[in-house]
Design an enzyme around this catalytic site. Structure first.
Site, PDB file in Angstrom:
ATOM      1  N   SER A 186       0.832  -1.204   0.000  1.00 18.54           N
ATOM      2  CA  SER A 186       0.000   0.000   0.000  1.00 18.54           C
ATOM      3  C   SER A 186       0.862   1.247   0.000  1.00 18.54           C
ATOM      4  O   SER A 186       1.975   1.252   0.521  1.00 18.54           O
ATOM      5  CB  SER A 186      -0.908   0.029   1.227  1.00 18.54           C
ATOM      6  OG  SER A 186      -1.630   1.254   1.230  1.00 18.54           O
ATOM      7  N   GLU A 197      -9.866   1.814   4.138  1.00 20.36           N
ATOM      8  CA  GLU A 197      -9.604   3.014   3.314  1.00 20.36           C
ATOM      9  C   GLU A 197     -10.929   3.549   2.738  1.00 20.36           C
ATOM     10  O   GLU A 197     -11.190   4.756   2.779  1.00 20.36           O
ATOM     11  CB  GLU A 197      -8.631   2.603   2.198  1.00 20.36           C
ATOM     12  CG  GLU A 197      -8.333   3.627   1.137  1.00 20.36           C
ATOM     13  CD  GLU A 197      -7.433   3.021   0.031  1.00 20.36           C
ATOM     14  OE1 GLU A 197      -6.369   2.448   0.353  1.00 20.36           O
ATOM     15  OE2 GLU A 197      -7.801   3.108  -1.157  1.00 20.36           O
ATOM     16  N   HIS A 222      -7.294  -3.550   4.774  1.00 19.70           N
ATOM     17  CA  HIS A 222      -6.757  -2.181   4.701  1.00 19.70           C
ATOM     18  C   HIS A 222      -7.561  -1.376   3.684  1.00 19.70           C
ATOM     19  O   HIS A 222      -7.964  -0.241   3.944  1.00 19.70           O
ATOM     20  CB  HIS A 222      -5.268  -2.231   4.297  1.00 19.70           C
ATOM     21  CG  HIS A 222      -4.730  -0.913   3.829  1.00 19.70           C
ATOM     22  ND1 HIS A 222      -4.989  -0.407   2.572  1.00 19.70           N
ATOM     23  CD2 HIS A 222      -3.978   0.037   4.458  1.00 19.70           C
ATOM     24  CE1 HIS A 222      -4.424   0.771   2.444  1.00 19.70           C
ATOM     25  NE2 HIS A 222      -3.797   1.059   3.578  1.00 19.70           N
ATOM     26  N   ASN A 223      -7.790  -1.951   2.525  1.00 19.08           N
ATOM     27  CA  ASN A 223      -8.506  -1.201   1.494  1.00 19.08           C
ATOM     28  C   ASN A 223      -9.957  -0.942   1.892  1.00 19.08           C
ATOM     29  O   ASN A 223     -10.498   0.126   1.608  1.00 19.08           O
ATOM     30  CB  ASN A 223      -8.440  -1.942   0.152  1.00 19.08           C
ATOM     31  CG  ASN A 223      -7.131  -1.671  -0.565  1.00 19.08           C
ATOM     32  OD1 ASN A 223      -6.102  -1.467   0.075  1.00 19.08           O
ATOM     33  ND2 ASN A 223      -7.155  -1.655  -1.881  1.00 19.08           N
ATOM     34  N   LYS A 249      -4.290  -6.867   3.414  1.00 14.71           N
ATOM     35  CA  LYS A 249      -4.310  -5.733   2.478  1.00 14.71           C
ATOM     36  C   LYS A 249      -5.748  -5.423   2.053  1.00 14.71           C
ATOM     37  O   LYS A 249      -6.142  -4.265   1.902  1.00 14.71           O
ATOM     38  CB  LYS A 249      -3.434  -6.034   1.252  1.00 14.71           C
ATOM     39  CG  LYS A 249      -3.512  -4.966   0.145  1.00 14.71           C
ATOM     40  CD  LYS A 249      -3.038  -3.612   0.647  1.00 14.71           C
ATOM     41  CE  LYS A 249      -2.863  -2.510  -0.367  1.00 14.71           C
ATOM     42  NZ  LYS A 249      -3.817  -2.236  -1.367  1.00 14.71           N
ATOM     43  N   ARG A 282     -20.507   4.379  -2.957  1.00 14.93           N
ATOM     44  CA  ARG A 282     -19.868   4.556  -4.274  1.00 14.93           C
ATOM     45  C   ARG A 282     -20.810   4.079  -5.374  1.00 14.93           C
ATOM     46  O   ARG A 282     -20.927   4.701  -6.430  1.00 14.93           O
ATOM     47  CB  ARG A 282     -18.548   3.771  -4.341  1.00 14.93           C
ATOM     48  CG  ARG A 282     -17.474   4.343  -3.454  1.00 14.93           C
ATOM     49  CD  ARG A 282     -16.116   3.758  -3.821  1.00 14.93           C
ATOM     50  NE  ARG A 282     -15.106   4.164  -2.858  1.00 14.93           N
ATOM     51  CZ  ARG A 282     -13.806   4.004  -3.035  1.00 14.93           C
ATOM     52  NH1 ARG A 282     -13.353   3.439  -4.129  1.00 14.93           N
ATOM     53  NH2 ARG A 282     -12.934   4.395  -2.107  1.00 14.93           N
TER      54      ARG A 282
HETATM   55  C1  6PG Z   1      -3.167   1.418  -1.613  1.00 13.11           C
HETATM   56  C2  6PG Z   1      -4.455   1.597  -2.351  1.00 13.11           C
HETATM   57  C3  6PG Z   1      -4.360   0.956  -3.693  1.00 13.11           C
HETATM   58  C4  6PG Z   1      -5.354   1.496  -4.686  1.00 13.11           C
HETATM   59  C5  6PG Z   1      -6.724   0.994  -4.469  1.00 13.11           C
HETATM   60  C6  6PG Z   1      -7.788   1.944  -4.953  1.00 13.11           C
HETATM   61  O1  6PG Z   1      -3.248   0.822  -0.547  1.00 13.11           O
HETATM   62  O2  6PG Z   1      -2.131   1.851  -2.093  1.00 13.11           O
HETATM   63  O3  6PG Z   1      -5.508   1.015  -1.661  1.00 13.11           O
HETATM   64  O4  6PG Z   1      -4.398  -0.410  -3.491  1.00 13.11           O
HETATM   65  O5  6PG Z   1      -5.316   2.867  -4.756  1.00 13.11           O
HETATM   66  O6  6PG Z   1      -6.817  -0.173  -5.228  1.00 13.11           O
HETATM   67  O7  6PG Z   1      -8.933   1.256  -4.870  1.00 13.11           O
HETATM   68  P1  6PG Z   1     -10.259   1.656  -5.584  1.00 13.11           P
HETATM   69  O8  6PG Z   1      -9.946   1.865  -7.044  1.00 13.11           O
HETATM   70  O9  6PG Z   1     -11.137   0.483  -5.371  1.00 13.11           O
HETATM   71  O10 6PG Z   1     -10.710   2.919  -4.926  1.00 13.11           O
END
Ligand code: 6PG
Length: 479
Positions: free
Chosen positions: A128, A190, A186-187, A183, A287
């Site tokens: 990430s 995010e 984590h996303n 991960k 979204r």
């Molecule tokens: C990271 C981000 C990376 C990416 C995502 C965006 O940890 O560096 O999460 O993995 O920017 O895939 O995800 P979306 O396109 O689903 O918003």
């Protein structure tokens, strides 16, 4: 001299990882399916860059010291399988293949097993931090074949982001798909963090009628406190950017959010393993709803919108919105860590939650001061069932409670959608309730389907059924 590692795939992430590895003294062999991209990449490098280009896979693999380490940075999905298939005949037992893309953890689990059968050690490595992170220090979440880790541990800890105390954000997560699973979480987190910030922004803009600059100042001020984080920091920066006519750039960006799928995977897995991951689920749905632009516009015309009170920036309401953002964030991480706990039992991993919080302190998109607080909570009690059981987070939730409710009330009154903030509050109210109305659900299930229920005044292992359409007497069903 043989190279230390091969990087397969020279998209921006692959290129930046290769440069980062080379910066740290490693000899890197690089390859890309299309030669043009490789040529363009190495053309810009100094002669002593430590990076050597290869134009066929056999030469790439032959250039590596043993055991060979091939780092694959390819688009998640079938492409990774094709790359592995192409590499296999060129590798020997004991060699190590690392998938550094955003692969779905069941794919990683499957590849790990399949490669183990062939004697190849596989690591699914969550990375990430986007392009910048890859170039100057990402957060790295490796999982897969634990036996392979000592061979590559040092190089990846060298290129990883370092937290303020100097600790690299790179630690072994667990077997099989554990690294990519963490991960994925984590996303998902995010997605939740981003949605919460967007909701706070709309509350300030539409609920309080604040200007973009005033909101930017507010986020910048919040970034000095408990909310200090990369995402709050970039939000303040984004809100200050204007088009040439003075309009904030963000107002000209189409309000349809994209997604590549990792947040959706997180929500799907939550349903699969049975964790109430409501906030991240709402963030994914928000979204999806945003992408229904035509329908939204038509309904806005047809139904009108509730009166939006531009009440003017009120310092106490601003504090309430900050409290809502903070408390909802605590709930989001509560849910995310709950999901990892349940998943660990389900998939047979031994996850170290304090260590995961450490991994996310720097380099990654959700990096924040908050993660130090989470780490400390797991230091105080490694068996912590979830964050609200920790004294620090319990006090934080209590302190934010009144403001959180005020902010959600403002949203309801103004017709401003706050799915994540509101879902977090509902979860919190449910999670801290000794009594929920699920007894009525059980009665309904028993009424129409004889699904039985337990009684609070009888042993927990006894099941009962009421003859709802008969004489209303009760029978014990497990006699
Ligand atoms: C990271 C981000 C990376 C990416 C995502 C965006 O940890 O560096 O999460 O993995 O920017 O895939 O995800 P979306 O396109 O689903 O918003």
């Amino acid at each position: 001299m043989p190279s230390d590692i091969a990087v397969y795939g020279l998209g921006v992430m692959g290129r930046n990882i290769a440069l980062n590895l080379a910066d740290h003294g490693l000899d890197v062999a690089v390859y890309n399916r299309t030669a043009r991209r490789t040529e363009a990449f190495v053309a810009g490098l100094p002669a002593d860059s430590g990076i050597t280009a290869h134009y066929d896979l056999a030469a790439l693999c032959a250039a590596l010291r043993k055991p060979r380490v091939v780092f694959v940075m390819a688009t998640a999905g079938g492409v990774v399988d094709s790359v592995i298939d192409a590499l296999l005949p060129l590798l020997e037992r004991g060699d190590i293949v690392i998938d550094g893309g955003n692969s779905h953890f069941p794919d990683t689990q499957r590849r790990w097993q399949a490669l183990r059968d062939r004697g190849i050690r596989f690591i699914g490595m969550g990375i990430s931090g986007g392009e910048e992170g890859a170039r100057h220090g990402p957060s790295i979440m490796p999982g897969g074949d634990a036996d392979a880790w000592p061979h590559v541990r040092d190089m990846f800890r060298r290129i990883a982001a370092k937290a303020d105390d100097g600790e690299p954000c790179c630690r072994w997560v667990g077997d099989g798909g554990a690294g990519h699973y963490v991960k994925m979480i984590h996303n998902g987190i995010e997605y939740g963090d981003m949605q919460l910030i967007a909701e706070a922004w709309q509350l300030m803009r539409d609920g309080l009628g604040m200007s973009s600059d005033a909101i930017a100042d507010t986020f910048a001020a919040w970034n000095g406190g408990v909310l200090a984080s990369y995402l709050v920091e970039i939000t303040a920066a984004i809100l200050r950017v204007r088009d040439s006519d003075g309009t904030p750039r963000v107002e000209r960006i189409a309000d349809r959010a994209g997604q590549k799928g990792t947040g959706r995977w997180t929500a799907i897995d939550a349903l699969q393993v049975g964790v109430p991951l409501t906030l991240i689920g709402e963030a994914v749905f928000a979204r999806t709803l945003s992408s229904m632009k035509e329908e939204r516009t038509a309904l806005a015309d047809r139904l009108g919108t509730p009166p939006i009170a531009a009440a003017g920036a009120d310092a106490t309401m601003l504090d309430a919105i900050r409290d809502a953002l903070y408390a909802a964030k605590i709930i989001s991480y509560t849910q995310g860590f709950l999901q990892m706990r349940v998943a660990a039992a389900e998939y047979g991993w031994r996850l170290d939650y304090g260590s995961i919080a450490l991994l996310w302190r720097a380099g990654c998109i959700i990096r924040s001061r908050f993660l130090d607080d989470i780490k400390q909570a797991f230091d105080r009690d490694p068996q912590l069932p979830s964050l609200p059981f920790d004294g620090f987070f319990a006090a934080a939730l209590r302190d934010a409670d009144a403001g959180w409710r005020r902010a959600v009330t403002l949203a309801v009154q103004c017709g401003i959608p706050t799915p994540a903030m509101s879902a977090a509050l509902s979860f919190h109210d449910g999670y801290r309730s000794a009594v929920l109305p699920a007894n009525l659900l059980q009665a309904q299930r028993d009424y129409f389907g004889a699904h039985t229920y337990q009684r609070i005044d009888r042993p927990a292992d006894s099941h009962w059924h009421t003859l709802w359409s008969g004489d209303l007497s009760e029978v014990r069903t497990d006699d």
